[in-house]
Write a protein that holds these residues in place. Structure first.
Motif, PDB file in Angstrom:
ATOM      1  N   LEU A 168       0.843  -1.193   0.000  1.00 16.54           N
ATOM      2  CA  LEU A 168       0.000   0.000   0.000  1.00 16.54           C
ATOM      3  C   LEU A 168       0.876   1.239   0.000  1.00 16.54           C
ATOM      4  CD1 LEU A 168      -3.176   0.745   1.926  1.00 16.54           C
ATOM      5  CD2 LEU A 168      -1.261   2.279   2.256  1.00 16.54           C
TER       6      LEU A 168
ATOM      7  N   SER B 211       0.262   5.494   0.225  1.00 18.73           N
ATOM      8  CA  SER B 211      -0.679   6.580   0.472  1.00 18.73           C
ATOM      9  C   SER B 211      -0.147   7.838  -0.205  1.00 18.73           C
ATOM     10  CB  SER B 211      -0.807   6.798   1.984  1.00 18.73           C
ATOM     11  OG  SER B 211      -1.669   7.864   2.263  1.00 18.73           O
TER      12      SER B 211
ATOM     13  N   LYS C 222      -3.198   6.521 -11.076  1.00 17.92           N
ATOM     14  CA  LYS C 222      -4.513   5.884 -11.184  1.00 17.92           C
ATOM     15  C   LYS C 222      -4.507   4.802 -12.263  1.00 17.92           C
ATOM     16  CE  LYS C 222      -7.243   9.622  -9.328  1.00 17.92           C
ATOM     17  NZ  LYS C 222      -7.982   8.894  -8.324  1.00 17.92           N
TER      18      LYS C 222
ATOM     19  N   ALA D  27      -6.114  -2.184  -6.114  1.00 26.46           N
ATOM     20  CA  ALA D  27      -7.277  -1.466  -5.603  1.00 26.46           C
ATOM     21  C   ALA D  27      -6.869  -0.037  -5.278  1.00 26.46           C
ATOM     22  CB  ALA D  27      -7.829  -2.149  -4.352  1.00 26.46           C
ATOM     23  N   GLU D  28      -7.867   0.826  -5.197  1.00 27.22           N
ATOM     24  CA  GLU D  28      -7.660   2.233  -4.856  1.00 27.22           C
ATOM     25  C   GLU D  28      -8.773   2.630  -3.898  1.00 27.22           C
ATOM     26  OE1 GLU D  28      -8.379   6.298  -7.325  1.00 27.22           O
ATOM     27  OE2 GLU D  28      -7.195   4.748  -8.346  1.00 27.22           O
ATOM     28  N   TYR D  29      -8.421   3.339  -2.836  1.00 30.97           N
ATOM     29  CA  TYR D  29      -9.384   3.713  -1.813  1.00 30.97           C
ATOM     30  C   TYR D  29      -9.279   5.189  -1.461  1.00 30.97           C
ATOM     31  CZ  TYR D  29      -9.435  -1.336  -1.096  1.00 30.97           C
ATOM     32  OH  TYR D  29      -9.522  -2.692  -1.284  1.00 30.97           O
ATOM     33  N   ASP D  30     -10.404   5.753  -1.054  1.00 33.07           N
ATOM     34  CA  ASP D  30     -10.431   7.108  -0.526  1.00 33.07           C
ATOM     35  C   ASP D  30      -9.736   7.090   0.829  1.00 33.07           C
ATOM     36  OD1 ASP D  30     -11.002   9.645   0.419  1.00 33.07           O
ATOM     37  OD2 ASP D  30     -13.165   9.352   0.490  1.00 33.07           O
ATOM     38  N   GLY D  31      -8.767   7.957   0.992  1.00 33.88           N
ATOM     39  CA  GLY D  31      -8.065   8.077   2.261  1.00 33.88           C
ATOM     40  C   GLY D  31      -8.097   9.512   2.758  1.00 33.88           C
TER      41      GLY D  31
ATOM     42  N   VAL E  36      -5.007   9.387  -1.365  1.00 30.29           N
ATOM     43  CA  VAL E  36      -5.568   8.238  -2.067  1.00 30.29           C
ATOM     44  C   VAL E  36      -4.683   7.052  -1.710  1.00 30.29           C
ATOM     45  CG1 VAL E  36      -6.116   7.202  -4.296  1.00 30.29           C
ATOM     46  CG2 VAL E  36      -6.442   9.657  -3.956  1.00 30.29           C
ATOM     47  N   LEU E  37      -5.305   5.940  -1.337  1.00 38.80           N
ATOM     48  CA  LEU E  37      -4.580   4.735  -0.958  1.00 38.80           C
ATOM     49  C   LEU E  37      -4.531   3.797  -2.154  1.00 38.80           C
ATOM     50  CD1 LEU E  37      -6.291   4.146   2.499  1.00 38.80           C
ATOM     51  CD2 LEU E  37      -4.307   5.578   1.961  1.00 38.80           C
TER      52      LEU E  37
ATOM     53  N   VAL F 106      -3.291   0.247  -3.559  1.00 41.81           N
ATOM     54  CA  VAL F 106      -2.803  -1.086  -3.240  1.00 41.81           C
ATOM     55  C   VAL F 106      -2.331  -1.700  -4.547  1.00 41.81           C
ATOM     56  CG1 VAL F 106      -3.380  -3.360  -2.319  1.00 41.81           C
ATOM     57  CG2 VAL F 106      -4.400  -1.305  -1.303  1.00 41.81           C
TER      58      VAL F 106
END
Length: 155
Positions: A52, A54, A66, A116-120, A124-125, A127
């Motif tokens: 991961l 950040s 992205k 994967a990509e997540y809202d942090g 943006v996180l 993985v």
């Protein structure tokens, strides 16, 4: 302490008490190669092999991360100028050489495909699934309390 009354600078100082290694995360895109210095990097899983990173939403390299393959270059103690270069303080002469999306001479490399990509929040996180890696012995570049530092050898 409630969220609205939290002193963000003091929270950052508190986070800074956690010593980390220093990485440069790099990727290639139609416009060329891009990278950013990151100490917000961690291993996530061995099976599957995931890491991961950040990334601050204000970082110029964010759009290139992205849905893109990326490389985590774990820096050596001698690569502080490289870290500064990718942290928005360009060095002259350029203190590194490219090898694909890798920074030559780094202590370790993890080539990753997007997982994967997540809202942090303000980050943006990302993985990534590790598809290749290499490492060698040496001393890492470390970061503690807002400054570069060295890892003390074990006695």
């Amino acid at each position: 302490m409630g969220e609205s009354t939290m002193d963000v600078r003091e929270l950052r100082n508190c986070f800074g008490r956690f010593a980390t290694g220093v990485t440069v995360v790099t990727c290639a895109h139609e416009q060329g190669k891009h990278g950013l210095t990151a100490n917000s990097f961690t291993s996530v899983s061995l099976d599957p092999p995931l890491v991961l990173v950040s990334v601050d939403r204000r970082t110029k390299a964010l759009p290139y991360m992205k849905d893109n393959h990326f490389t985590v270059n774990i820096l050596r103690e001698s690569q502080q100028d490289t870290a500064m270069h990718f942290a928005g303080r360009p060095q002259d002469p350029v203190p590194f050489e490219w090898d694909g999306t890798r920074i030559k001479g780094s202590l370790a490399y993890l080539d990753c495909e997007p997982w994967a990509e997540y809202d942090g929040g303000d980050h943006v996180l990302f993985v990534g699934k590790v598809v290749r890696f290499e490492y060698e012995d040496g001393d890492p570049l470390a970061f503690y309390s807002g400054k570069f530092t060295k890892v003390a050898p074990q006695q």
